[in-house]
Design an enzyme around this catalytic site. Structure first.
Site, PDB file in Angstrom:
ATOM      1  N   HIS A   9       0.829  -1.209   0.000  1.00  0.00           N
ATOM      2  CA  HIS A   9       0.000   0.000   0.000  1.00  0.00           C
ATOM      3  C   HIS A   9       0.869   1.268   0.000  1.00  0.00           C
ATOM      4  O   HIS A   9       2.049   1.239   0.313  1.00  0.00           O
ATOM      5  CB  HIS A   9      -0.919   0.012   1.223  1.00  0.00           C
ATOM      6  CG  HIS A   9      -0.176   0.004   2.524  1.00  0.00           C
ATOM      7  ND1 HIS A   9       0.430   1.123   3.055  1.00  0.00           N
ATOM      8  CD2 HIS A   9       0.070  -1.006   3.387  1.00  0.00           C
ATOM      9  CE1 HIS A   9       1.025   0.806   4.196  1.00  0.00           C
ATOM     10  NE2 HIS A   9       0.819  -0.484   4.424  1.00  0.00           N
ATOM     11  N   GLU A  84      -3.423  -7.230   7.157  1.00  0.00           N
ATOM     12  CA  GLU A  84      -2.114  -7.298   7.809  1.00  0.00           C
ATOM     13  C   GLU A  84      -2.199  -8.108   9.094  1.00  0.00           C
ATOM     14  O   GLU A  84      -3.266  -8.201   9.724  1.00  0.00           O
ATOM     15  CB  GLU A  84      -1.596  -5.879   8.107  1.00  0.00           C
ATOM     16  CG  GLU A  84      -0.258  -5.802   8.834  1.00  0.00           C
ATOM     17  CD  GLU A  84       0.913  -6.407   8.076  1.00  0.00           C
ATOM     18  OE1 GLU A  84       0.917  -7.651   7.863  1.00  0.00           O
ATOM     19  OE2 GLU A  84       1.845  -5.663   7.730  1.00  0.00           O
TER      20      GLU A  84
END
Length: 178
Positions: A9, A84
Site C-alpha cells: 500500500h 495485515e
C-alpha cells in the site's frame, strides 16, 4: 508459467512516524494516494496484464488498490485473508523497537493478543495455494509489509533473520513466477 504481482500500500501517517500499523486501520497520506496512482501508471507502462486485483480490506491497501484499478481498468476484489498481521501490544509502537525486533524471532508468539507469524502465514499460504493452482490467471495482490514477507517466503527459502528483516517500500511492485 503463472505470475503474481505484489504491491505494498501507499504511505500512511504511521509509516511517516515509524509506527507499526498492523491490523489498525490507518488511512493513506496525500503522498500515499499519489503513490497509488503512479503505481497504476507503472503497471500500464510495464505492460503488466492481470486478470484481477486482490486487496486487503484495510483502508490503506483498499484505497491503494482502488486507485490502481481506476488507472489500469483491472477489476478489484477484497480478500480478507490479505489483511495485515495483528501485532497485538506492538501496534502503534516504533517499527524498529528492540523489543519488537526480538519478538519477531518467535514465529509462534501472538504478540500479547495479536496473531502469530504462523497463523498469518497459514491464511496467506492458503490464498497462494489457490492462486498458484491457476496457471492461466495473473493476479496483483495489494497488501502490507508483513504480508509481503510471507508471500516472499512462499516462493523463496529464507532464514528466520531474512524473514524478520524482509520489507518492501510503499507501492513497490514485486513479481513472482510459478
Amino acid at each position: 508459467m503463472g505470475q503474481l504481482y505484489f504491491v505494498r500500500h501507499g504511505q500512511t501517517v504511521w509509516n511517516v512516524e515509524n509506527k507499526i500499523c498492523g491490523s489498525t486501520d490507518i488511512d493513506l497520506t496525500e503522498l500515499g494516494h499519489q503513490q497509488a496512482f503512479e503505481t497504476g501508471k507503472k503497471i500500464l507502462e510495464q505492460n503488466i496484464v492481470a486478470d484481477e486485483i486482490l486487496s486487503s480490506p484495510l483502508m490503506r491497501a483498499e484505497k491503494t488498490a482502488r486507485h490502481i484499478s481506476e488507472v489500469t481498468g483491472i477489476s478489484l476484489r477484497i480478500d480478507r485473508r490479505l489483511r495485515e498481521q495483528n501485532f497485538g501490544i506492538y501496534e502503534s509502537t516504533p517499527r524498529d523497537g528492540a523489543e519488537f525486533r526480538k519478538a519477531k524471532e518467535n514465529f509462534a508468539c501472538s504478540y500479547g493478543g495479536g496473531e502469530s507469524m504462523l497463523m498469518a502465514a497459514h491464511r496467506i499460504y492458503g490464498l497462494l495455494d489457490e492462486i498458484t493452482s491457476q496457471f492461466d490467471k495473473t493476479y496483483i495482490l495489494v497488501a502490507h509489509n508483513g504480508i509481503a514477507r510471507i508471500v516472499h517466503s512462499y516462493f523463496f527459502d529464507m532464514t528466520n533473520r531474512e524473514f524478520a528483516d524482509f520489507g518492501v517500500r510503499n507501492c513497490q511492485i514485486l513479481k513472482y513466477e510459478f
